[in-house]
Motif scaffolding. Structure first.
Motif, mmCIF file in Angstrom:
data_model
loop_
_atom_site.group_PDB
_atom_site.id
_atom_site.type_symbol
_atom_site.label_atom_id
_atom_site.label_comp_id
_atom_site.label_asym_id
_atom_site.label_seq_id
_atom_site.Cartn_x
_atom_site.Cartn_y
_atom_site.Cartn_z
ATOM 1 N N SER A 1 0.721 -1.297 -0.070
ATOM 2 C CA SER A 1 -0.274 -0.179 0.043
ATOM 3 C C SER A 1 0.868 1.066 -0.092
ATOM 4 C CB SER A 1 -0.897 0.027 1.177
ATOM 5 O OG SER A 1 -1.919 -0.860 0.986
ATOM 6 N N ALA A 2 2.144 1.061 0.723
ATOM 7 C CA ALA A 2 3.099 2.334 0.800
ATOM 8 C C ALA A 2 3.497 2.691 -0.645
ATOM 9 C CB ALA A 2 3.996 2.134 1.960
ATOM 10 N N ILE A 3 3.967 1.921 -1.544
ATOM 11 C CA ILE A 3 4.446 2.140 -2.708
ATOM 12 C C ILE A 3 3.296 3.046 -3.594
ATOM 13 C CG2 ILE A 3 5.783 0.182 -2.899
ATOM 14 C CD1 ILE A 3 3.925 -1.126 -4.738
ATOM 15 N N LEU A 4 2.112 3.042 -3.288
ATOM 16 C CA LEU A 4 0.819 3.695 -3.890
ATOM 17 C C LEU A 4 1.176 5.077 -3.837
ATOM 18 C CD1 LEU A 4 -1.998 1.301 -3.373
ATOM 19 C CD2 LEU A 4 -0.925 1.477 -5.566
ATOM 20 N N VAL A 5 1.581 5.547 -2.600
ATOM 21 C CA VAL A 5 1.540 6.833 -2.221
ATOM 22 C C VAL A 5 2.509 7.619 -3.054
ATOM 23 C CG1 VAL A 5 1.993 8.590 -0.448
ATOM 24 C CG2 VAL A 5 0.843 6.467 0.118
ATOM 25 N N PRO A 6 3.764 7.583 -3.498
ATOM 26 C CA PRO A 6 4.651 8.193 -4.355
ATOM 27 C C PRO A 6 4.225 8.011 -5.713
ATOM 28 C CG PRO A 6 5.835 6.307 -3.264
ATOM 29 C CD PRO A 6 4.541 6.392 -2.840
ATOM 30 N N GLN A 7 3.623 7.130 -6.268
ATOM 31 C CA GLN A 7 2.871 6.887 -7.340
ATOM 32 C C GLN A 7 1.854 8.018 -7.567
ATOM 33 O OE1 GLN A 7 1.509 2.809 -8.112
ATOM 34 N NE2 GLN A 7 3.495 1.896 -8.051
ATOM 35 N N LEU A 8 1.596 7.926 -6.586
ATOM 36 C CA LEU A 8 -0.100 8.836 -6.944
ATOM 37 C C LEU A 8 0.647 10.439 -6.596
ATOM 38 C CD1 LEU A 8 -2.664 7.243 -4.510
ATOM 39 C CD2 LEU A 8 -2.926 7.727 -7.094
ATOM 40 N N ALA A 9 1.474 10.749 -5.860
ATOM 41 C CA ALA A 9 1.864 11.832 -5.503
ATOM 42 C C ALA A 9 2.621 12.463 -6.537
ATOM 43 C CB ALA A 9 2.741 12.067 -4.284
ATOM 44 N N ASN A 10 3.731 11.680 -7.279
ATOM 45 C CA ASN A 10 4.399 12.044 -8.320
ATOM 46 C C ASN A 10 3.976 12.127 -9.851
ATOM 47 O OD1 ASN A 10 6.774 12.754 -6.995
ATOM 48 N ND2 ASN A 10 6.859 10.702 -6.270
ATOM 49 N N THR A 11 2.874 11.069 -10.232
ATOM 50 C CA THR A 11 2.405 10.831 -11.509
ATOM 51 C C THR A 11 0.816 11.107 -11.591
ATOM 52 O OG1 THR A 11 1.733 8.598 -11.103
ATOM 53 C CG2 THR A 11 3.951 9.060 -11.622
ATOM 54 N N GLY A 12 0.161 11.145 -10.330
ATOM 55 C CA GLY A 12 -1.294 11.554 -10.520
ATOM 56 C C GLY A 12 -2.070 10.108 -10.648
ATOM 57 N N GLY A 13 -1.391 9.016 -10.675
ATOM 58 C CA GLY A 13 -2.114 7.677 -10.875
ATOM 59 C C GLY A 13 -1.416 6.649 -10.011
ATOM 60 N N CYS A 14 -2.086 5.418 -10.166
ATOM 61 C CA CYS A 14 -0.954 4.282 -9.499
ATOM 62 C C CYS A 14 -1.478 2.955 -10.147
ATOM 63 C CB CYS A 14 -1.261 4.283 -8.040
ATOM 64 S SG CYS A 14 -2.896 3.995 -7.475
#
Length: 215
Positions: A18-31
């Motif tokens: 679940s933690a890896i989703l946070v930088p994906q969302l924060a840096n690209t807007g998607g996950c």
């Protein structure tokens, strides 16, 4: 399995996934949508038959196991944020578990949401992903976040200002908390991350080998 690190490693892999989703969302807007929907499903799985059952089987935390091994074995720059979100949610969860009122409120809110979607399966989550994201984000903001120091999310401002991205980040952090609760329940402790990294990594490798046989 009698290996005491079996359940601990599965739950910690759930936090990492679940933690890896946070930088994906924060840096690209998607996950990764599959992992995001698995995270949501785990939040609603409050009466599992086993640790694996929280994720509908260990095959669904393959990514989390892989990331967990990377986190415990390397200090690479790209891993720093993920490790920060992992440790941050473990810290919040340790305080949350001492707050019965907050736990009760979370349970009530989840039951209320579940009542709107009686069959909380993969298709339901995919169809109603945005609504569920906002609902779960509300639980995180209203109940979990005030318990401890806020976790600072790093990323690109254009994405961090987007309300749906914000909701998905908070829902992902709630997914981390759900797995962290499980981690504490099966005997996880902060000292293991300092002194038992090798044992956890070895178990994660063994679980990945087990998954390879299933596939």
């Amino acid at each position: 399995m009698n290996n005491k690190y079996h359940d601990i490693t599965i739950a910690l892999a759930g936090v990492a996934q679940s933690a890896i989703l946070v930088p994906q969302l924060a840096n690209t807007g998607g996950c990764n949508n599959t992992l995001y929907q698995l995270s949501i499903k785990s939040i609603f799985n409050t009466s599992p038959l086993s640790t694996e059952d929280v994720y509908d089987g260990i095959k669904n935390i393959e990514t989390g196991l892989t990331v967990l091994i990377q986190l415990l074995n390397s200090g690479q720059k790209e891993q720093v944020d993920i490790m920060r979100y992992l440790f941050g949610t473990l810290s919040i969860t340790s305080k949350l578990l001492k707050n019965n009122d907050a736990l009760s409120k979370i349970d009530q809110r989840l039951k209320r949401i579940s009542g709107l979607y009686p069959d909380m399966n993969a298709q339901t989550i995919e169809t109603h992903e945005d609504e569920l994201s906002y609902s779960l984000a509300g639980i995180y903001s209203d109940i979990v976040s005030p318990i401890s120091a806020k976790i600072k999310v790093m990323g690109k401002i254009e994405f961090l200002q987007n309300s749906l991205v914000q909701a998905k980040v908070r829902a992902s952090l709630l997914g981390c908390v759900r797995s962290a609760i499980l981690w504490y329940q099966v005997g996880g402790g902060r000292l293991q991350l300092l002194f038992k990294r090798k044992s956890i990594c070895n178990e994660a490798q063994a679980l990945l080998q087990e998954i390879a046989k299933i596939i």
